[in-house]
Design a protein around this motif. Structure first.
Motif, PDB file in Angstrom:
ATOM      1  N   THR A 165       0.805  -1.218   0.000  1.00  0.00           N
ATOM      2  CA  THR A 165       0.000   0.000   0.000  1.00  0.00           C
ATOM      3  C   THR A 165       0.841   1.271   0.000  1.00  0.00           C
ATOM      4  O   THR A 165       0.284   2.363  -0.054  1.00  0.00           O
ATOM      5  CB  THR A 165      -0.916   0.035   1.238  1.00  0.00           C
ATOM      6  N   LEU A 166       2.148   1.162   0.093  1.00  0.00           N
ATOM      7  CA  LEU A 166       2.993   2.349   0.161  1.00  0.00           C
ATOM      8  C   LEU A 166       3.050   3.072  -1.175  1.00  0.00           C
ATOM      9  O   LEU A 166       3.086   2.460  -2.237  1.00  0.00           O
ATOM     10  CB  LEU A 166       4.411   1.956   0.585  1.00  0.00           C
ATOM     11  N   ARG A 167       3.074   4.395  -1.092  1.00  0.00           N
ATOM     12  CA  ARG A 167       3.218   5.215  -2.278  1.00  0.00           C
ATOM     13  C   ARG A 167       4.562   5.941  -2.206  1.00  0.00           C
ATOM     14  O   ARG A 167       4.962   6.389  -1.139  1.00  0.00           O
ATOM     15  CB  ARG A 167       2.083   6.237  -2.377  1.00  0.00           C
ATOM     16  N   ARG A 168       5.223   6.066  -3.325  1.00  0.00           N
ATOM     17  CA  ARG A 168       6.518   6.733  -3.363  1.00  0.00           C
ATOM     18  C   ARG A 168       6.330   8.248  -3.403  1.00  0.00           C
ATOM     19  O   ARG A 168       5.476   8.765  -4.124  1.00  0.00           O
ATOM     20  CB  ARG A 168       7.315   6.275  -4.580  1.00  0.00           C
ATOM     21  N   LEU A 169       7.124   8.945  -2.612  1.00  0.00           N
ATOM     22  CA  LEU A 169       7.109  10.409  -2.595  1.00  0.00           C
ATOM     23  C   LEU A 169       8.306  10.914  -3.389  1.00  0.00           C
ATOM     24  O   LEU A 169       9.454  10.733  -2.986  1.00  0.00           O
ATOM     25  CB  LEU A 169       7.179  10.929  -1.152  1.00  0.00           C
TER      26      LEU A 169
ATOM     27  N   GLN B 250      23.982  12.513   0.766  1.00  0.00           N
ATOM     28  CA  GLN B 250      23.134  13.466   0.065  1.00  0.00           C
ATOM     29  C   GLN B 250      21.810  13.677   0.791  1.00  0.00           C
ATOM     30  O   GLN B 250      21.271  14.786   0.811  1.00  0.00           O
ATOM     31  CB  GLN B 250      22.883  12.978  -1.367  1.00  0.00           C
ATOM     32  N   VAL B 251      21.294  12.626   1.387  1.00  0.00           N
ATOM     33  CA  VAL B 251      20.064  12.735   2.176  1.00  0.00           C
ATOM     34  C   VAL B 251      20.266  13.746   3.303  1.00  0.00           C
ATOM     35  O   VAL B 251      19.456  14.668   3.498  1.00  0.00           O
ATOM     36  CB  VAL B 251      19.654  11.374   2.763  1.00  0.00           C
ATOM     37  N   GLY B 252      21.357  13.556   4.079  1.00  0.00           N
ATOM     38  CA  GLY B 252      21.643  14.470   5.174  1.00  0.00           C
ATOM     39  C   GLY B 252      21.891  15.883   4.690  1.00  0.00           C
ATOM     40  O   GLY B 252      21.433  16.861   5.291  1.00  0.00           O
ATOM     41  N   LEU B 253      22.629  16.012   3.578  1.00  0.00           N
ATOM     42  CA  LEU B 253      22.976  17.332   3.045  1.00  0.00           C
ATOM     43  C   LEU B 253      21.736  18.091   2.584  1.00  0.00           C
ATOM     44  O   LEU B 253      21.498  19.233   3.002  1.00  0.00           O
ATOM     45  CB  LEU B 253      23.954  17.177   1.880  1.00  0.00           C
ATOM     46  N   TRP B 254      20.922  17.472   1.717  1.00  0.00           N
ATOM     47  CA  TRP B 254      19.803  18.193   1.120  1.00  0.00           C
ATOM     48  C   TRP B 254      18.681  18.479   2.110  1.00  0.00           C
ATOM     49  O   TRP B 254      18.060  19.546   2.052  1.00  0.00           O
ATOM     50  CB  TRP B 254      19.269  17.433  -0.091  1.00  0.00           C
TER      51      TRP B 254
ATOM     52  N   ARG C 110      15.860   9.297   0.243  1.00  0.00           N
ATOM     53  CA  ARG C 110      16.359   7.925   0.320  1.00  0.00           C
ATOM     54  C   ARG C 110      15.738   7.036  -0.745  1.00  0.00           C
ATOM     55  O   ARG C 110      16.431   6.251  -1.394  1.00  0.00           O
ATOM     56  CB  ARG C 110      16.066   7.338   1.709  1.00  0.00           C
ATOM     57  N   THR C 111      14.431   7.145  -0.915  1.00  0.00           N
ATOM     58  CA  THR C 111      13.742   6.228  -1.814  1.00  0.00           C
ATOM     59  C   THR C 111      13.848   6.640  -3.278  1.00  0.00           C
ATOM     60  O   THR C 111      13.347   5.931  -4.154  1.00  0.00           O
ATOM     61  CB  THR C 111      12.254   6.114  -1.432  1.00  0.00           C
ATOM     62  N   ASN C 112      14.493   7.757  -3.531  1.00  0.00           N
ATOM     63  CA  ASN C 112      14.708   8.179  -4.918  1.00  0.00           C
ATOM     64  C   ASN C 112      16.179   8.096  -5.316  1.00  0.00           C
ATOM     65  O   ASN C 112      16.633   8.789  -6.227  1.00  0.00           O
ATOM     66  CB  ASN C 112      14.170   9.595  -5.129  1.00  0.00           C
TER      67      ASN C 112
END
Length: 269
Positions: free
Chosen positions: A11-15, A157-161, A149-151
């Motif tokens: 049921t998860l949708r990607r953001l 980069q996750v922490g930076l952005w 993370r999911t993209n």
């Protein structure tokens, strides 16, 4: 993590990142717009919570609406577990970060000033700042971290952005604070990185929320008596600088290496 969760629930949708940026804009419009509407015609000084009325108009109502937005998005995605927990491995020493944040907040709080304003004001200020911590952490360290993370972004980069966007978002305070909001962008970028490290160190978004809320509570308590500055608040800058220096020096020891590959590290794995 995303793929595993998707198989588990179906049921998860990607953001997507651009969708996350839209949510950030909507969040800021709610906070700034509703606050401006509720304080229209009033002489309100930015960042100087001196009354219950101020807290209700500037924080509780607008942030409450913004929190409803982020909770709605999280529910739509069906990603409660993925947003509120972080399974990216870290070194044990990183637990120093949340401990330092909570201890510093306890030390620098202006207890005398809060006492002079009464228990009701002190309690509402605490609740208001916890609301800010809940809303902003759910937005940036929750939905933001999930989106990047999911993209396909690396943990660095996750922490930076998410840190850069967190700081930039506070630039909208130029509406009420004027040019000093530019200084706030730099300061909040630093605290945003520390809150990201709290998330990584504990694996729980609620820990980052609590750290954020209590940190804001302690710092803002120094400004409830504008004519009597609270000197201990200066310690907050020192602690932030030391934590960031520690993360810089030990950046390659934040996350343990995964089998078969080398983790990319700086502020993250």
């Amino acid at each position: 993590m995303w793929q595993q969760a998707e198989k588990r629930t179906g049921t998860l949708r990607r953001l997507k990142v651009w969708q996350f940026l839209v949510v950030v804009v909507l969040y800021l419009v709610l906070v700034q717009g509703v606050s401006a509407l509720l304080t229209s015609g009033q002489d309100v000084a930015y960042g100087a919570p001196t009354s219950i009325d101020y807290l209700v108009r500037v924080v509780v109502v607008p942030v409450g609406l913004a929190i409803a937005l982020t909770l709605g998005v999280t529910g739509y995605l069906g990603a409660w577990q993925e947003v509120f927990t972080s399974r990216v491995p870290v070194r044990r020493w990183l637990v120093v970060v949340p401990i330092a944040i909570f201890a510093t907040a306890a030390v620098i709080t202006n207890y005398l000033g809060l006492a002079s304003h009464g228990a009701a004001f002190a309690l509402l200020l605490l609740v208001a700042m916890l609301m800010v911590g809940f809303g902003e952490e759910l937005l940036f360290r929750g939905l933001g971290v999930l989106a990047f993370r999911t993209n396909g972004y690396s943990e660095f980069q996750v922490g930076l952005w998410t840190t850069v966007l967190f700081g930039a978002a506070h630039g909208t305070n130029i509406i009420t604070a004027g040019p000093q909001a530019l200084v706030q962008v730099l300061a909040t970028s630093a605290t945003g990185l520390v809150f990201y490290l709290v998330l990584r160190g504990t694996g729980a978004l609620v820990a980052a929320m609590a750290a954020h809320g209590l940190w804001d509570f302690s710092v803002l308590s120094s400004q409830i008596q504008p004519d009597e500055p609270w000197p201990l608040v200066n310690l907050s800058g020192v602690v932030l600088a030391l934590l960031l220096l520690l993360a810089l020096v030990l950046r390659r020891r934040i996350a343990p290496a995964s089998p078969g590959r080398r983790e990319e590290v700086a502020t993250g794995a």
